[in-house]
Write an enzyme that holds these catalytic residues in place. Structure first.
Site, PDB file in Angstrom:
ATOM      1  N   LYS A  92       0.848  -1.189   0.000  1.00  0.00           N
ATOM      2  CA  LYS A  92       0.000   0.000   0.000  1.00  0.00           C
ATOM      3  C   LYS A  92       0.885   1.241   0.000  1.00  0.00           C
ATOM      4  O   LYS A  92       1.954   1.260   0.626  1.00  0.00           O
ATOM      5  CB  LYS A  92      -0.899  -0.031   1.233  1.00  0.00           C
ATOM      6  CG  LYS A  92      -2.002   1.017   1.264  1.00  0.00           C
ATOM      7  CD  LYS A  92      -2.876   0.808   2.487  1.00  0.00           C
ATOM      8  CE  LYS A  92      -4.001   1.821   2.573  1.00  0.00           C
ATOM      9  NZ  LYS A  92      -4.865   1.593   3.768  1.00  0.00           N
ATOM     10  N   SER A 174      -9.550   1.272   2.872  1.00  0.00           N
ATOM     11  CA  SER A 174      -8.803   2.128   1.956  1.00  0.00           C
ATOM     12  C   SER A 174      -7.643   1.395   1.275  1.00  0.00           C
ATOM     13  O   SER A 174      -6.963   1.964   0.434  1.00  0.00           O
ATOM     14  CB  SER A 174      -8.245   3.342   2.717  1.00  0.00           C
ATOM     15  OG  SER A 174      -7.298   2.895   3.709  1.00  0.00           O
ATOM     16  N   SER A 198     -10.098  -1.104   6.894  1.00  0.00           N
ATOM     17  CA  SER A 198      -9.435  -0.858   5.614  1.00  0.00           C
ATOM     18  C   SER A 198      -8.667  -2.035   5.036  1.00  0.00           C
ATOM     19  O   SER A 198      -8.156  -1.951   3.929  1.00  0.00           O
ATOM     20  CB  SER A 198      -8.501   0.354   5.731  1.00  0.00           C
ATOM     21  OG  SER A 198      -9.258   1.525   5.881  1.00  0.00           O
TER      22      SER A 198
END
Length: 489
Positions: A92, A174, A198
């Site tokens: 990420k 996310s 997330s």
């Protein structure tokens, strides 16, 4: 468990191959790490920014092929370092890498920012022989920028799309790109981060296994933060076993992260005890409070999953009238902790970064509003109005209440009272209470609605219960094998 399809060494086989199967093929000389990386690069070229335009990969590591080649040489000379030797992993874009890639949290303010060092978990991955393939797109600032930003959108990277329904189905957030990259077949596994949902949200929304670890099991060093009390990194993969293998590598005590100093006795090889995992005799509680908002089609899949658990020998227990003091909408702790945490991270960045404090970030966004503020920055400005010292009465009362309501009067109480092995939720519907408690969850594919929307079963437990949760999820996955590769190729 094998999910492979097709002949070893073909693209079709690679899309279904697990980490153990990839290792076996490399050990047998049937494939190499260079071949694996090359195949993923071909798929990224074909589907990331064209075709269905999944837009999961934000930046590629220019050294990935060189690293893979070196690891192949090392394997031939002295054997594999670990189960991750030669395995490509996406990170990420809020996880530092001390290399040629940027770390931006999806923000154009940090688009040119490079980290001085690897995050602790990145060092662990490299030491294990993993290939850091690239950075995954994400919801900007891990979805703590504004109140109406779509999951998977960032000003730097644009919109991530769910491979199971590009442009139609929500990506979850996310860690949207981390999940989409694995689901689309761009990497074997990925690392996401979670403050509240997330990892669990994008993993369940994209038919993947995801682990949100106990806060403190995995170091937060070198990860752009939201909240000290809830942040953690964790793996997303095609199978529970693959996710467990990655978790076993990235866990560990880190002197720079005080939360990890109490985890040493909890560390274990999470994949070692999966082969004999069973649901027989397991007691699983289903809190009714967290089913509000679930659609009829989603509920049908969830109920079918409960029936499958029972058929596999588990006892399910309806939990009524519990968790009444838990307020899902209360984010005061995050608001107060964000300014302190983000300022500490930004202050350490080089001059390549356009912002070195939250207030500078807000000013930069206003100056570049056309690009930076498509969805405004209401949470950033709200957080900036706090002192950043964590001394406010409202913060302290909220933090102590969160601990009390989520732990002592919440998960701990219910698990003890009903003698449960785990709590069960659909997708990320129980993510908030586990996040406030700092407790672990594991999500696993449970099937699809009539419209093709992936649904996950999520097992949640008390502190450092990862081992047991993984056994339950693995036993369910092995018996049902619901996951199918998205049909967009």
């Amino acid at each position: 468990m094998s999910n492979t399809s097709g002949q070893v060494g073909t693209e079709k086989w690679l899309l279904h191959a697990t980490i153990p199967e990839l290792q076996e093929a490399m050990e047998n000389g049937e494939i190499t790490a260079v071949w694996i990386v090359t195949q993923f690069l071909r798929r990224i070229a074909k589907f990331n920014s064209q075709g269905p335009s999944i837009n999961a990969v934000l930046e590629l590591n220019p050294d990935a092929l060189f690293t893979a080649e070196a690891l192949d040489v090392e394997r031939r000379a002295s054997g594999a370092r670990s189960s991750l030797h030669g395995i490509p992993i996406l990170l990420k874009d809020n996880i530092d890498t001390g290399d040629k890639m940027h770390t931006s949290a999806g923000s154009i303010a940090l688009a040119q920012s490079t980290a001085a060092d690897d995050a602790f978990i990145v060092r662990k991955l490299r030491e294990a022989g993993a290939v850091i393939l690239g950075k995954a797109n994400m919801t900007e600032w891990a979805n703590f920028m504004t109140e109406n930003m779509p999951n998977g959108y960032s000003s730097r990277g644009g919109q991530v799309h769910n491979p199971y329904g590009p442009g139609k189905l929500d990506t979850g957030g996310s860690s949207s790109g981390s999940a989409a990259g694995v689901a689309a077949g761009f990497a074997v596994a990925a690392i996401g981060t979670e403050t509240s949902g997330s990892i669990l949200s994008p993993a369940s929304a994209q038919s993947l296994a995801g682990i949100k670890p106990t806060v403190g099991l995995v170091s937060r060093d070198g990860i752009i933060p939201i909240a000290y009390s809830q942040d953690t990194a964790g793996p997303i993969a095609k199978t529970v076993e693959d996710a467990a293998i990655v978790l076993s590598v990235i866990q560990g005590k880190d002197e720079t992260d005080a939360a990890t100093l109490v985890s040493e006795g909890a560390l274990e090889d999470y994949s070692a005890n999966l082969s004999n995992a069973s649901l027989k005799g397991a007691r699983i509680g289903i809190p009714r409070k967290f089913l509000d908002g679930v659609s009829e089609q989603q509920m049908e899949v969830f109920q079918r999953g409960i029936s499958e658990l029972k058929e596999l020998g588990a006892e399910t227990v309806a939990i009524e009238g519990q968790f009444e003091d838990y307020d899902e909408s209360d984010i005061h702790v995050l608001i107060y902790e964000f300014k302190s945490a983000l300022n500490a991270y930004l202050a350490g960045l080089s001059q390549q970064a356009e912002a070195h404090s939250l207030s500078e970030l807000i000013t930069f966004n206003l100056k570049h509003a056309r690009k930076a503020l498509k969805y405004e920055q209401t949470l950033l400005t709200t957080a900036d109005r706090t002192s950043g010292t964590l001394t406010e009465t409202r913060y302290l009362e909220s933090r102590l209440m969160d601990i009390q309501s989520s732990r002592e009067d919440g998960i701990d109480k219910v698990v003890k009272e009903y003698e449960l092995d785990a709590l069960l939720f659909i997708n990320n519907y129980g993510a908030g209470i586990a996040a406030k408690a700092g407790y672990p969850s594991v999500t696993v594919p449970a099937g699809y609605t009539e419209h093709g929307e992936p649904i996950g079963l999520t097992f949640t437990g008390t502190a450092y219960a990862e081992g047991r949760l993984l056994q339950l999820a693995y036993a369910y996955e092995r018996a049902t094998q619901h996951r199918v590769h998205p049909d967009f190729d």
